[in-house]
Design a protein around this motif. Structure first.
Motif, PDB file in Angstrom:
ATOM      1  N   GLY A  29       3.568  -8.682  12.944  1.00 53.17           N
ATOM      2  CA  GLY A  29       3.683  -7.965  11.677  1.00 53.17           C
ATOM      3  C   GLY A  29       3.066  -8.698  10.505  1.00 53.17           C
ATOM      4  O   GLY A  29       3.528  -8.548   9.362  1.00 53.17           O
ATOM      5  N   LEU A  30       2.001  -9.464  10.747  1.00 57.75           N
ATOM      6  CA  LEU A  30       1.378 -10.257   9.686  1.00 57.75           C
ATOM      7  C   LEU A  30       0.868  -9.428   8.505  1.00 57.75           C
ATOM      8  O   LEU A  30       0.983  -9.878   7.354  1.00 57.75           O
ATOM      9  N   PRO A  31       0.289  -8.247   8.725  1.00 60.49           N
ATOM     10  CA  PRO A  31      -0.198  -7.491   7.557  1.00 60.49           C
ATOM     11  C   PRO A  31       0.886  -7.216   6.528  1.00 60.49           C
ATOM     12  O   PRO A  31       0.646  -7.345   5.323  1.00 60.49           O
ATOM     13  N   GLN A  32       2.075  -6.851   6.992  1.00 59.63           N
ATOM     14  CA  GLN A  32       3.180  -6.570   6.062  1.00 59.63           C
ATOM     15  C   GLN A  32       3.655  -7.833   5.361  1.00 59.63           C
ATOM     16  O   GLN A  32       4.121  -7.794   4.220  1.00 59.63           O
ATOM     17  N   ALA A  33       3.541  -8.976   6.027  1.00 58.77           N
ATOM     18  CA  ALA A  33       4.013 -10.235   5.444  1.00 58.77           C
ATOM     19  C   ALA A  33       3.012 -10.835   4.463  1.00 58.77           C
ATOM     20  O   ALA A  33       3.403 -11.473   3.487  1.00 58.77           O
ATOM     21  N   LEU A  34       1.705 -10.604   4.695  1.00 61.60           N
ATOM     22  CA  LEU A  34       0.698 -11.308   3.916  1.00 61.60           C
ATOM     23  C   LEU A  34      -0.096 -10.428   2.955  1.00 61.60           C
ATOM     24  O   LEU A  34      -0.626 -10.929   1.961  1.00 61.60           O
ATOM     25  N   LEU A  35      -0.169  -9.132   3.253  1.00 60.89           N
ATOM     26  CA  LEU A  35      -1.061  -8.272   2.479  1.00 60.89           C
ATOM     27  C   LEU A  35      -0.295  -7.288   1.609  1.00 60.89           C
ATOM     28  O   LEU A  35       0.909  -7.118   1.731  1.00 60.89           O
ATOM     29  N   GLY A  36      -1.039  -6.614   0.762  1.00 61.50           N
ATOM     30  CA  GLY A  36      -0.413  -5.746  -0.223  1.00 61.50           C
ATOM     31  C   GLY A  36       0.109  -4.446   0.346  1.00 61.50           C
ATOM     32  O   GLY A  36      -0.565  -3.770   1.117  1.00 61.50           O
ATOM     33  N   ASN A  37       1.331  -4.096  -0.059  1.00 63.63           N
ATOM     34  CA  ASN A  37       1.907  -2.807   0.273  1.00 63.63           C
ATOM     35  C   ASN A  37       2.005  -1.926  -0.967  1.00 63.63           C
ATOM     36  O   ASN A  37       2.720  -0.933  -0.963  1.00 63.63           O
ATOM     37  N   SER A  38       1.254  -2.323  -1.992  1.00 71.32           N
ATOM     38  CA  SER A  38       1.293  -1.576  -3.247  1.00 71.32           C
ATOM     39  C   SER A  38       0.539  -0.258  -3.108  1.00 71.32           C
ATOM     40  O   SER A  38      -0.514  -0.198  -2.467  1.00 71.32           O
ATOM     41  N   PRO A  39       1.051   0.808  -3.702  1.00 68.47           N
ATOM     42  CA  PRO A  39       0.358   2.110  -3.652  1.00 68.47           C
ATOM     43  C   PRO A  39      -0.865   2.164  -4.561  1.00 68.47           C
ATOM     44  O   PRO A  39      -1.601   3.150  -4.545  1.00 68.47           O
ATOM     45  N   VAL A  40      -1.086   1.129  -5.363  1.00 66.57           N
ATOM     46  CA  VAL A  40      -2.298   1.082  -6.180  1.00 66.57           C
ATOM     47  C   VAL A  40      -3.373   0.326  -5.410  1.00 66.57           C
ATOM     48  O   VAL A  40      -3.087  -0.384  -4.455  1.00 66.57           O
ATOM     49  N   PHE A  41      -4.620   0.500  -5.838  1.00 64.61           N
ATOM     50  CA  PHE A  41      -5.726  -0.181  -5.166  1.00 64.61           C
ATOM     51  C   PHE A  41      -6.598  -0.812  -6.233  1.00 64.61           C
ATOM     52  O   PHE A  41      -7.551  -0.224  -6.729  1.00 64.61           O
ATOM     53  N   GLY A  42      -6.253  -2.044  -6.592  1.00 62.66           N
ATOM     54  CA  GLY A  42      -6.959  -2.751  -7.638  1.00 62.66           C
ATOM     55  C   GLY A  42      -7.741  -3.931  -7.109  1.00 62.66           C
ATOM     56  O   GLY A  42      -8.009  -4.048  -5.908  1.00 62.66           O
ATOM     57  N   PHE A  43      -8.069  -4.854  -8.012  1.00 64.35           N
ATOM     58  CA  PHE A  43      -8.898  -6.004  -7.655  1.00 64.35           C
ATOM     59  C   PHE A  43      -8.224  -6.868  -6.587  1.00 64.35           C
ATOM     60  O   PHE A  43      -8.880  -7.344  -5.654  1.00 64.35           O
ATOM     61  N   ARG A  44      -6.925  -7.052  -6.697  1.00 60.13           N
ATOM     62  CA  ARG A  44      -6.199  -7.873  -5.718  1.00 60.13           C
ATOM     63  C   ARG A  44      -6.284  -7.259  -4.330  1.00 60.13           C
ATOM     64  O   ARG A  44      -6.514  -7.963  -3.337  1.00 60.13           O
ATOM     65  N   GLU A  45      -6.139  -5.964  -4.259  1.00 60.72           N
ATOM     66  CA  GLU A  45      -6.197  -5.284  -2.960  1.00 60.72           C
ATOM     67  C   GLU A  45      -7.611  -5.311  -2.372  1.00 60.72           C
ATOM     68  O   GLU A  45      -7.786  -5.435  -1.156  1.00 60.72           O
ATOM     69  N   ILE A  46      -8.616  -5.238  -3.255  1.00 55.62           N
ATOM     70  CA  ILE A  46     -10.003  -5.320  -2.784  1.00 55.62           C
ATOM     71  C   ILE A  46     -10.268  -6.682  -2.158  1.00 55.62           C
ATOM     72  O   ILE A  46     -10.905  -6.787  -1.097  1.00 55.62           O
ATOM     73  N   LEU A  47      -9.778  -7.741  -2.800  1.00 56.67           N
ATOM     74  CA  LEU A  47      -9.945  -9.089  -2.255  1.00 56.67           C
ATOM     75  C   LEU A  47      -9.241  -9.216  -0.907  1.00 56.67           C
ATOM     76  O   LEU A  47      -9.774  -9.823   0.037  1.00 56.67           O
ATOM     77  N   GLN A  48      -8.044  -8.668  -0.804  1.00 59.72           N
ATOM     78  CA  GLN A  48      -7.321  -8.738   0.457  1.00 59.72           C
ATOM     79  C   GLN A  48      -8.058  -7.995   1.568  1.00 59.72           C
ATOM     80  O   GLN A  48      -8.162  -8.482   2.701  1.00 59.72           O
ATOM     81  N   LEU A  49      -8.559  -6.822   1.221  1.00 61.06           N
ATOM     82  CA  LEU A  49      -9.283  -6.046   2.215  1.00 61.06           C
ATOM     83  C   LEU A  49     -10.575  -6.742   2.630  1.00 61.06           C
ATOM     84  O   LEU A  49     -10.951  -6.719   3.808  1.00 61.06           O
ATOM     85  N   SER A  50     -11.261  -7.384   1.692  1.00 61.03           N
ATOM     86  CA  SER A  50     -12.529  -8.047   2.003  1.00 61.03           C
ATOM     87  C   SER A  50     -12.335  -9.222   2.956  1.00 61.03           C
ATOM     88  O   SER A  50     -13.270  -9.612   3.665  1.00 61.03           O
ATOM     89  N   ALA A  51     -11.147  -9.792   2.981  1.00 61.95           N
ATOM     90  CA  ALA A  51     -10.886 -10.917   3.882  1.00 61.95           C
ATOM     91  C   ALA A  51     -10.962 -10.495   5.344  1.00 61.95           C
ATOM     92  O   ALA A  51     -11.250 -11.319   6.217  1.00 61.95           O
ATOM     93  N   VAL A  52     -10.725  -9.222   5.616  1.00 58.50           N
ATOM     94  CA  VAL A  52     -10.698  -8.750   7.011  1.00 58.50           C
ATOM     95  C   VAL A  52     -12.099  -8.753   7.623  1.00 58.50           C
ATOM     96  O   VAL A  52     -12.327  -9.420   8.633  1.00 58.50           O
ATOM     97  N   PRO A  53     -13.092  -8.045   7.068  1.00 56.68           N
ATOM     98  CA  PRO A  53     -14.443  -8.154   7.637  1.00 56.68           C
ATOM     99  C   PRO A  53     -15.026  -9.556   7.480  1.00 56.68           C
ATOM    100  O   PRO A  53     -15.839  -9.986   8.309  1.00 56.68           O
ATOM    101  N   GLY A  54     -14.594 -10.270   6.425  1.00 57.86           N
ATOM    102  CA  GLY A  54     -15.059 -11.639   6.249  1.00 57.86           C
ATOM    103  C   GLY A  54     -14.639 -12.527   7.407  1.00 57.86           C
ATOM    104  O   GLY A  54     -15.439 -13.307   7.948  1.00 57.86           O
TER     105      GLY A  54
END
Length: 380
Positions: A29-54
């Motif tokens: 369950g690492l995604p729930q522990a480490l990544l954003g569960n916020s219903p908004v999609f801002g700069f922080r969420e973009i950085l988190q998402l970019s870490a995956v393909p990175g």
């Protein structure tokens, strides 16, 4: 160790490691522990998402080097300089990473606005966009030299004797000797794409290779492959959205789906090669029925194989799991081919998985480290 077996082990390591990581991430369950569960999609969420393909790009770099440069050079499959290979590889890897970011962001944003419909609309349009853009870029590389046109027309002139209709056929430029071309477009607009290297074939062998793809189109096997690949990806993504912790509107939820989809793609790697092989063997039988000599089919398959892994015979288990193109020794079967058949479905499914952030799409043995083969994987 042969070139074929070295590549096979690279694929096993690449696919196996990514599948193992995805499984661990799901279980813990690492995604729930480490990544954003916020219903908004801002700069922080973009950085988190970019870490995956990175992470995906960084993880595959050693295997990409071995599969794209070291092994082809060692086994004299390529004379490309490292600097030339690395430039093309870096551009392709970063482009795929950015595309994954775009698809991931759109899935979240449209799902937040329109629910599940928005997410799956994004995936469906993404698959279509990948297909159309790939086709256009490929056709832009058409070889229009007089020599290419003359050899192509000379070979096509043989095919009517086998009573086979030949759709428009083009020759394209390429650098990787393992590039096989394929078929682009749909319906009446389907076109056969032949790599320039195949112009070195004899007239009869080139005609046979074109006739194979003409039969795939005319029989509907090519279209079945496209529909099956599309359905497999969209349906699999839908199933994975039902996993615990999965969701289309948050980064954590999307990463959970991606990990589940990785396992779904792995299931496809185990099962869909048989569907592709069935289609190829059925094409063999149709060519025989149209009067093509059995020896010509085998000789053409052997010549194609020498430009690939150079493995005309394989153990049955290895063939069943890893190879959607039948080995040379198995061609010209006379007994009926049973089971589902759809031309090139296994590798088309991998390409279509780009829109679902499919991390196995370029980690299989046939294309790891070979950018020219990421969007059009080798086929017969």
């Amino acid at each position: 160790m042969t070139y074929a077996r070295a590549r096979l082990w690279l694929g096993i390591i690449g696919v196996g490691s990514i599948v193992s990581i995805a499984t661990i991430v799901l279980i813990t369950g690492l995604p729930q522990a480490l990544l954003g569960n916020s219903p908004v999609f801002g700069f922080r969420e973009i950085l988190q998402l970019s870490a995956v393909p990175g992470f995906f790009i960084l993880w595959l770099i050693p295997l990409d080097f071995l599969g794209g440069f070291f092994l082809p050079a060692k086994f004299e499959k390529s004379d490309q300089a490292f600097s030339a290979w690395f430039r093309s590889y870096l551009v392709a890897a970063l482009s795929q990473g950015l595309l994954f970011m775009l698809f991931g962001s759109l899935i979240i944003l449209l799902s937040q606005q329109y629910g599940m419909v928005g997410g799956f609309f994004t995936i469906s349009v993404g698959i279509l966009a990948c297909f159309l853009v790939r086709n256009r870029l490929l056709l832009n590389r058409e070889s229009k030299t007089e020599a290419s046109a003359r050899k192509l027309l000379d070979a096509i002139g043989l095919i009517p004797s086998w009573q086979i209709f030949v759709p428009k056929t083009v020759v394209v430029e390429h650098k990787d000797i393992g590039f096989t071309g394929g078929v682009v477009g749909t319906g009446k607009h389907a076109q056969i794409v032949i790599p320039k290297a195949w112009l070195s074939f004899s007239r009869k062998q080139l005609a046979t290779s074109i006739a194979r793809r003409a039969v795939a189109i005319n029989s509907g096997s090519y279209t079945r492959g496209l529909i099956f690949a599309f359905t497999w990806n969209v349906g699999g993504f839908l199933l994975c959205s039902l996993l615990p912790g999965a969701g289309l509107t948050t980064v954590a939820g999307l990463v959970t789906i991606i990990c589940g989809f990785t396992l779904w793609s792995f299931l496809g790697l185990l099962t869909l090669p048989t569907v592709s092989r069935n289609a190829s063997l059925k094409i063999d039988q149709e060519l025989l029925q149209q009067g093509m000599p059995a020896e010509l089919i085998s000789n053409t398959a052997f010549t194609m194989d020498q430009m690939q892994d150079g493995e005309p015979e394989r153990p049955r288990l290895i063939e069943t799991i890893f190879h959607p193109v039948p080995n040379v020794a198995s061609r010209n079967r006379t007994e009926p081919i049973r089971g589902l058949a759809a031309w090139n479905v296994a590798r088309t499914t991998l390409f279509f998985s780009w829109a679902c952030l499919g991390f196995l799409s370029r980690s299989v043995h046939c294309n790891v480290g070979r950018p020219e083969l990421w969007t059009m994987l080798p086929t017969d």
